[in-house]
Design an enzyme around this catalytic site. Structure first.
Site, mmCIF file in Angstrom:
data_model
loop_
_atom_site.group_PDB
_atom_site.id
_atom_site.type_symbol
_atom_site.label_atom_id
_atom_site.label_comp_id
_atom_site.label_asym_id
_atom_site.label_seq_id
_atom_site.Cartn_x
_atom_site.Cartn_y
_atom_site.Cartn_z
ATOM 1 N N ASP A 12 20.742 -7.292 9.159
ATOM 2 C CA ASP A 12 21.776 -7.705 8.943
ATOM 3 C C ASP A 12 23.026 -6.836 7.539
ATOM 4 O O ASP A 12 23.154 -6.156 7.196
ATOM 5 C CB ASP A 12 21.266 -8.327 7.544
ATOM 6 N N HIS A 29 30.483 -5.975 13.783
ATOM 7 C CA HIS A 29 29.531 -5.659 14.903
ATOM 8 C C HIS A 29 29.177 -4.504 15.555
ATOM 9 O O HIS A 29 28.428 -3.614 15.728
ATOM 10 C CB HIS A 29 29.190 -7.371 15.961
ATOM 11 N N LEU A 122 9.016 4.764 23.434
ATOM 12 C CA LEU A 122 9.420 3.876 22.592
ATOM 13 C C LEU A 122 9.456 2.776 23.637
ATOM 14 O O LEU A 122 10.029 2.223 24.661
ATOM 15 C CB LEU A 122 10.972 4.183 21.899
HETATM 16 C C1 IPE Z 1 19.777 -12.626 10.722
HETATM 17 O O1 IPE Z 1 20.617 -13.115 9.880
HETATM 18 C C2 IPE Z 1 19.607 -12.349 12.226
HETATM 19 C C3 IPE Z 1 19.901 -11.771 12.619
HETATM 20 C C4 IPE Z 1 19.833 -10.804 11.882
HETATM 21 C C5 IPE Z 1 20.357 -11.219 13.897
HETATM 22 P P1 IPE Z 1 21.967 -13.970 9.816
HETATM 23 O O2 IPE Z 1 22.865 -12.904 8.332
HETATM 24 O O3 IPE Z 1 22.270 -14.508 10.600
HETATM 25 O O4 IPE Z 1 21.253 -14.855 8.206
HETATM 26 P P2 IPE Z 1 20.868 -15.843 7.231
HETATM 27 O O5 IPE Z 1 21.697 -16.492 8.368
HETATM 28 O O6 IPE Z 1 22.318 -14.547 6.307
HETATM 29 O O7 IPE Z 1 20.040 -15.933 6.938
HETATM 30 C C1 IPE Z 2 23.734 -9.288 11.662
HETATM 31 O O1 IPE Z 2 25.040 -9.238 11.045
HETATM 32 C C2 IPE Z 2 24.287 -9.896 12.639
HETATM 33 C C3 IPE Z 2 24.021 -10.918 12.979
HETATM 34 C C4 IPE Z 2 23.130 -12.486 12.590
HETATM 35 C C5 IPE Z 2 24.350 -10.888 14.749
HETATM 36 P P1 IPE Z 2 25.379 -10.706 10.257
HETATM 37 O O2 IPE Z 2 26.295 -10.808 12.062
HETATM 38 O O3 IPE Z 2 25.258 -11.464 9.792
HETATM 39 O O4 IPE Z 2 26.870 -10.089 8.986
HETATM 40 P P2 IPE Z 2 26.514 -10.800 7.379
HETATM 41 O O5 IPE Z 2 25.294 -11.412 7.022
HETATM 42 O O6 IPE Z 2 27.416 -12.240 7.641
HETATM 43 O O7 IPE Z 2 27.926 -9.431 6.884
HETATM 44 MG MG MG Z 3 24.012 -11.964 7.545
#
Ligand code: IPE
Ligand code: IPE
Ligand code: MG
Length: 226
Positions: A12, A29, A122
């Site tokens: 995240d 990303h 892995l």
């Molecule tokens: C969790 O992250 C999902 C992934 C890392 C793929 P999110 O950014 O979607 O989670 P929330 O919405 O903040 O809980």
């Molecule tokens: C996690 O990073 C990756 C995915 C959910 C695909 P985020 O896109 O949720 O990044 P933040 O949390 O908004 O910074």
């Molecule tokens: Mg996020």
């Protein structure tokens, strides 16, 4: 020292990193993928057998189309470009989650899984359109239909994570303390580390520090540990 077979990661913080450093969530990303590649290599070096990466949740469909498209393009290009390298490194791939993407992506995922299916160094479990609640409901429906006894072992057999040992260690980067519908059943006894750094800033060293701490934890599993 605790053995470590399976690490699961909620990757995240990409969006925030991108906005802060490049004024675009999608740039985060892209940078996040660099971290993915490094962490895979470190996982191999650490001799860990399973790595589960949360890449897209069932709730992530709420995001703007532009971001969703970008994410899936990134995945598609990564797989096309790196498939041979993954194979050379003896990496197995399993997608967990519901594969209901475009025919093109579904086929790409299936053929990548097939090509890598016999590899043994892995196993990467890529959680894509994954949600723990959907997974459990689907598994319960199948279990009920089978007529088998409802118990832990039989339920495990109908989960997407069938035959994968539960994670020993769960890491969430991005300074958020929640599980976001990830492996809720499987992490019953995992050690959980919440990491402040955003995923693109998470380095090999940060990962190794967590692994070292994990190794020293007293894991009780309900017992007493004196
Ligand atoms: C969790 O992250 C999902 C992934 C890392 C793929 P999110 O950014 O979607 O989670 P929330 O919405 O903040 O809980
Ligand atoms: C996690 O990073 C990756 C995915 C959910 C695909 P985020 O896109 O949720 O990044 P933040 O949390 O908004 O910074
Ligand atoms: Mg996020």
């Amino acid at each position: 020292m605790n053995p470590l077979k399976h690490v699961a990661i909620i990757m995240d913080g990409n969006g925030r990193w991108g906005l802060k450093n490049k004024s675009s969530r999608n740039a985060g990303h892209k940078q996040g993928l660099v971290t993915v590649e490094k962490i895979i290599q470190t996982t191999i070096k650490q001799n860990i057998k399973y790595l589960t990466l949360y890449a897209f949740s069932t709730e992530n469909w709420k995001r703007p189309k532009k971001e969703i498209n970008y994410l899936f393009n990134l995945l598609e290009n990564f797989l096309k470009k790196k498939l041979n390298l993954l194979h050379k490194q003896n990496i197995k791939l399993k997608v967990i989650g519901v594969k209901n993407f475009s025919i093109k992506l579904n086929n790409l995922l299936k053929s990548a899984e097939k090509k890598l299916s016999k590899n043994t160094t892995l196993q990467i479990n890529l959680a894509l359109n994954y949600g723990s609640k959907t997974e459990l409901i689907d598994a319960l429906k199948k279990l009920k239909k089978s007529g088998e006894k409802i118990n832990e072992k039989n339920l495990n057999n109908y989960l997407q994570t069938k035959n994968i040992p539960d994670p020993d260690l769960l890491i969430r980067t991005g300074n958020t303390h929640r599980l976001s519908n990830f492996l809720l059943w499987q992490i019953a006894y995992s050690e959980i580390f919440f990491e402040k750094k955003l995923w693109p800033d998470f380095k090999e060293n940060d990962y190794i520090k967590i692994i070292k701490k994990f190794r020293l934890i007293k894991r009780n599993f309900g017992n007493i540990n004196e």
